[in-house]
Design a protein around this motif. Structure first.
Motif, PDB file in Angstrom:
ATOM      1  N   MET A   1      32.516 -19.924 -23.371  1.00  0.00           N
ATOM      2  CA  MET A   1      31.435 -19.261 -24.052  1.00  0.00           C
ATOM      3  C   MET A   1      31.266 -17.818 -23.571  1.00  0.00           C
ATOM      4  O   MET A   1      30.844 -16.973 -24.333  1.00  0.00           O
ATOM      5  CB  MET A   1      30.152 -20.057 -23.844  1.00  0.00           C
ATOM      6  N   ALA A   2      31.585 -17.545 -22.335  1.00  0.00           N
ATOM      7  CA  ALA A   2      31.408 -16.202 -21.770  1.00  0.00           C
ATOM      8  C   ALA A   2      32.063 -15.102 -22.612  1.00  0.00           C
ATOM      9  O   ALA A   2      31.474 -14.028 -22.761  1.00  0.00           O
ATOM     10  CB  ALA A   2      31.914 -16.162 -20.335  1.00  0.00           C
ATOM     11  N   PRO A   3      33.256 -15.322 -23.185  1.00  0.00           N
ATOM     12  CA  PRO A   3      33.851 -14.257 -24.005  1.00  0.00           C
ATOM     13  C   PRO A   3      33.048 -13.940 -25.269  1.00  0.00           C
ATOM     14  O   PRO A   3      33.174 -12.846 -25.810  1.00  0.00           O
ATOM     15  CB  PRO A   3      35.232 -14.808 -24.380  1.00  0.00           C
ATOM     16  N   LEU A   4      32.210 -14.866 -25.718  1.00  0.00           N
ATOM     17  CA  LEU A   4      31.422 -14.620 -26.926  1.00  0.00           C
ATOM     18  C   LEU A   4      30.214 -13.727 -26.673  1.00  0.00           C
ATOM     19  O   LEU A   4      29.734 -13.058 -27.573  1.00  0.00           O
ATOM     20  CB  LEU A   4      30.964 -15.948 -27.536  1.00  0.00           C
ATOM     21  N   VAL A   5      29.709 -13.727 -25.453  1.00  0.00           N
ATOM     22  CA  VAL A   5      28.487 -12.970 -25.153  1.00  0.00           C
ATOM     23  C   VAL A   5      28.621 -11.497 -25.519  1.00  0.00           C
ATOM     24  O   VAL A   5      27.781 -10.966 -26.251  1.00  0.00           O
ATOM     25  CB  VAL A   5      28.061 -13.169 -23.677  1.00  0.00           C
ATOM     26  N   PRO A   6      29.664 -10.776 -25.064  1.00  0.00           N
ATOM     27  CA  PRO A   6      29.739  -9.359 -25.440  1.00  0.00           C
ATOM     28  C   PRO A   6      29.993  -9.136 -26.934  1.00  0.00           C
ATOM     29  O   PRO A   6      29.642  -8.081 -27.469  1.00  0.00           O
ATOM     30  CB  PRO A   6      30.898  -8.807 -24.609  1.00  0.00           C
ATOM     31  N   LEU A   7      30.551 -10.121 -27.617  1.00  0.00           N
ATOM     32  CA  LEU A   7      30.758  -9.980 -29.063  1.00  0.00           C
ATOM     33  C   LEU A   7      29.439 -10.048 -29.830  1.00  0.00           C
ATOM     34  O   LEU A   7      29.236  -9.326 -30.808  1.00  0.00           O
ATOM     35  CB  LEU A   7      31.691 -11.080 -29.587  1.00  0.00           C
ATOM     36  N   PHE A   8      28.550 -10.927 -29.394  1.00  0.00           N
ATOM     37  CA  PHE A   8      27.293 -11.139 -30.110  1.00  0.00           C
ATOM     38  C   PHE A   8      26.137 -10.298 -29.584  1.00  0.00           C
ATOM     39  O   PHE A   8      25.152 -10.091 -30.297  1.00  0.00           O
ATOM     40  CB  PHE A   8      26.920 -12.625 -30.077  1.00  0.00           C
ATOM     41  N   ALA A   9      26.216  -9.815 -28.360  1.00  0.00           N
ATOM     42  CA  ALA A   9      25.101  -9.076 -27.752  1.00  0.00           C
ATOM     43  C   ALA A   9      24.610  -7.903 -28.603  1.00  0.00           C
ATOM     44  O   ALA A   9      23.394  -7.735 -28.760  1.00  0.00           O
ATOM     45  CB  ALA A   9      25.477  -8.610 -26.342  1.00  0.00           C
ATOM     46  N   PRO A  10      25.496  -7.085 -29.196  1.00  0.00           N
ATOM     47  CA  PRO A  10      24.993  -5.966 -30.002  1.00  0.00           C
ATOM     48  C   PRO A  10      24.160  -6.398 -31.212  1.00  0.00           C
ATOM     49  O   PRO A  10      23.333  -5.643 -31.704  1.00  0.00           O
ATOM     50  CB  PRO A  10      26.267  -5.254 -30.462  1.00  0.00           C
ATOM     51  N   TYR A  11      24.369  -7.608 -31.693  1.00  0.00           N
ATOM     52  CA  TYR A  11      23.641  -8.114 -32.853  1.00  0.00           C
ATOM     53  C   TYR A  11      22.362  -8.851 -32.456  1.00  0.00           C
ATOM     54  O   TYR A  11      21.528  -9.129 -33.313  1.00  0.00           O
ATOM     55  CB  TYR A  11      24.519  -9.103 -33.640  1.00  0.00           C
TER      56      TYR A  11
END
Length: 120
Positions: A1-11
């Motif tokens: 799940m950790a790789p998803l955090v920076p992908l979704f954080a801007p949204y």
């Protein structure tokens, strides 16, 4: 799940909301969420929201919302994955945020509901 955090954080409000974002992403990966729709007078309806599709911010998810005690009431819709994650980060316990219900029931765009909520 950790790789998803920076992908979704801007949204989803940035890394300042990382705990709620991580919780929402964990739910996203499960593919469904069970909650309640609170009504006036202290009543509520159980609900189940499920989705399928790619777990990338701009990918469309197909979602189904059902109320187990009200089989005649069901909603099917598509929305960007990041929007679902945003609503999951904003949930309060077993309740989805008011912006979800305004979008679903009134057709009010999610960004407009967020702007109204922050202007108050």
């Amino acid at each position: 799940m950790a790789p998803l955090v920076p992908l979704f954080a801007p949204y989803c409000g940035g890394l300042g909301h990382q705990d709620s974002l991580e919780e929402a992403l964990a739910i996203l990966l499960v593919g469904h969420w069970t909650g309640l729709r609170l009504l006036q007078g202290g009543r509520s309806h159980a609900l189940r929201l499920s989705w399928s599709g790619e777990t990338a911010p701009q990918e469309l998810l197909h979602c189904d919302l059902i109320f187990p005690d009200l089989p005649q009431v069901a909603y099917a819709f598509d929305l960007p994955c990041h929007q679902l994650v945003q609503w999951l980060t904003e949930r309060q316990g077993q309740e989805l945020p008011a912006s979800f219900w305004r979008w679903l029931l009134l057709g009010q765009p999610p960004l407009a509901t967020e702007a109204v909520g922050s202007a108050a």
